[in-house]
Design a protein around this motif. Structure first.
Motif, short mmCIF file in Angstrom:
data_model
loop_
_atom_site.label_atom_id
_atom_site.label_comp_id
_atom_site.label_asym_id
_atom_site.label_seq_id
_atom_site.Cartn_x
_atom_site.Cartn_y
_atom_site.Cartn_z
N LEU A 1 41.07 41.42 30.75
CA LEU A 1 39.06 41.36 31.01
C LEU A 1 39.20 42.27 31.70
O LEU A 1 37.76 42.93 31.20
N LEU A 2 39.11 42.33 33.02
CA LEU A 2 38.69 42.89 33.73
C LEU A 2 38.90 44.71 34.08
O LEU A 2 37.91 45.41 33.70
N VAL B 1 50.29 27.66 32.26
CA VAL B 1 49.01 27.79 32.25
C VAL B 1 47.87 28.76 33.59
O VAL B 1 47.45 30.02 32.74
N MET B 2 48.70 28.99 34.79
CA MET B 2 48.09 29.21 35.57
C MET B 2 48.61 31.25 35.93
O MET B 2 47.53 32.27 35.32
N ALA C 1 46.41 32.37 32.27
CA ALA C 1 45.03 33.26 32.71
C ALA C 1 44.97 33.48 33.64
O ALA C 1 44.55 34.43 33.92
N HIS C 2 46.11 34.15 34.44
CA HIS C 2 45.70 35.32 35.21
C HIS C 2 45.81 36.44 34.33
O HIS C 2 45.71 37.71 35.02
N ILE D 1 51.84 23.64 33.70
CA ILE D 1 50.88 23.91 34.59
C ILE D 1 50.88 25.44 35.49
O ILE D 1 49.71 26.00 35.40
N THR E 1 45.79 36.85 31.71
CA THR E 1 44.28 37.06 30.34
C THR E 1 42.84 37.53 31.67
O THR E 1 42.38 39.13 31.33
N ALA E 2 42.65 37.83 32.62
CA ALA E 2 41.76 37.97 34.06
C ALA E 2 42.22 39.77 33.70
O ALA E 2 41.31 39.95 34.07
N VAL E 3 43.71 39.87 34.39
CA VAL E 3 43.56 41.42 34.45
C VAL E 3 42.51 42.18 33.42
O VAL E 3 42.82 42.84 33.68
N VAL F 1 43.90 30.57 25.68
CA VAL F 1 44.99 29.78 26.26
C VAL F 1 43.57 28.72 26.29
O VAL F 1 43.14 28.78 27.28
N PHE F 2 44.05 26.82 25.96
CA PHE F 2 42.99 26.23 26.52
C PHE F 2 44.30 24.80 27.07
O PHE F 2 43.90 25.31 28.59
N ALA F 3 45.80 24.94 26.99
CA ALA F 3 46.19 24.32 27.83
C ALA F 3 48.41 23.66 27.25
O ALA F 3 48.11 24.79 26.62
#
Lengths: 171, 171
Positions: A89-90, A78-79, A82-83, A75, A85-87, A69-71
């Motif tokens: 990935l982790l 987006v955040m 991104a959170h 907002i 996505t991080a979970v 996801v870019f944008a």
């Protein structure tokens, strides 16, 4: 190759498992993890992590494919995306499962032939490719399956190109 | 009250532990977790998670204070900062430690009296408030300490206001 496609989000996170090779794809599972938008931000991430761990343990994918996801005009979206996505990935990395990212354009091009296809076209092609009797819903679920198909097809092609390049390098 | 301040980032994540109450603050620890910008994205998150877990276990803060990031000119920086924020939020929540967010403006106002203070002013005030002989470096470390001071001071004030409001409500 078994792929877990992840359309990241906190309110809705689409998950789709596909067994595939170029030109072939079969659905193994599809679902959506939902957390309440007014819930505690940390608890939402913990819940998503547990659900992802459960899917990884149950379906044992070879690779996880996540939408890059870019944008967005929003907002906050987006955040939280991104959170999520991080979970993802982790969680995959801790299980030793490689994670690849595909842009929406790459996914649309892989399943419809056009990077500018709309959501209805993507859902229609996912339904046809997987031979489903009914279209997957909501859109997040269809997107997760499209991601998994994209990786099963493109990933194998890219791996073949890598192998070819390596073979030529050895000559 | 013991606060772990986190200035989230993947290339550099500032961490600062402060014991404080309004008008008072003492530094317990400060540091920066670094991961290589060309490293595997998943491995960077796993490393950050382990470091955060280690800090939480060692210093046992009552609360974690994280900088709330809105936007940046560099979208890649926004995304990796959001990923680091998610890891911090997830890690603290799993240990039962509450997480609060403060904007850069709130932090600057808390330690310098002005929401428009520059980095040098923030570092100078953090150094003075904590009675340090040398200024904390890099800026991420100073920012993490400023976040912790902000929470130790503002958090207690807000808790008092809440208690006052509750007491008035009971009359």
């Amino acid at each position: 190759m078994r792929v877990l496609g992840v359309d990241p989000g906190l309110t809705r996170c689409g998950l789709g498992v596909v067994d595939g090779r170029p030109g072939k794809a079969a659905m193994v599972a599809v679902g959506v993890v939902r957390t309440p938008s007014d819930g505690d931000p940390g608890e939402r991430l913990v819940y998503l992590e547990r659900q992802l761990e459960s899917w990884l343990a149950r379906y044992e994918p070879d690779v996880m494919a996540v939408e890059r996801v870019f944008a967005d005009t929003n907002i906050t979206t987006v955040m939280t995306t991104a959170h999520a996505t991080a979970v993802a990935l982790l969680t995959a990395t801790k299980r030793g499962i490689p994670v690849v990212f595909h842009t929406p354009t790459e996914v649309k091009a892989a399943v419809t032939g056009s990077g500018r296809a709309d959501k209805a076209q993507v859902t229609a092609m996912v339904t046809r490719i997987l031979g489903l009797e009914v279209a997957p819903r909501p859109a997040d679920a269809a997107d997760a399956l499209a991601l998994a198909i994209c990786q099963a097809w493109r990933g194998a092609q890219l791996a073949r190109l890598d192998a070819l390049a390596a073979a030529q390098g050895r000559r």
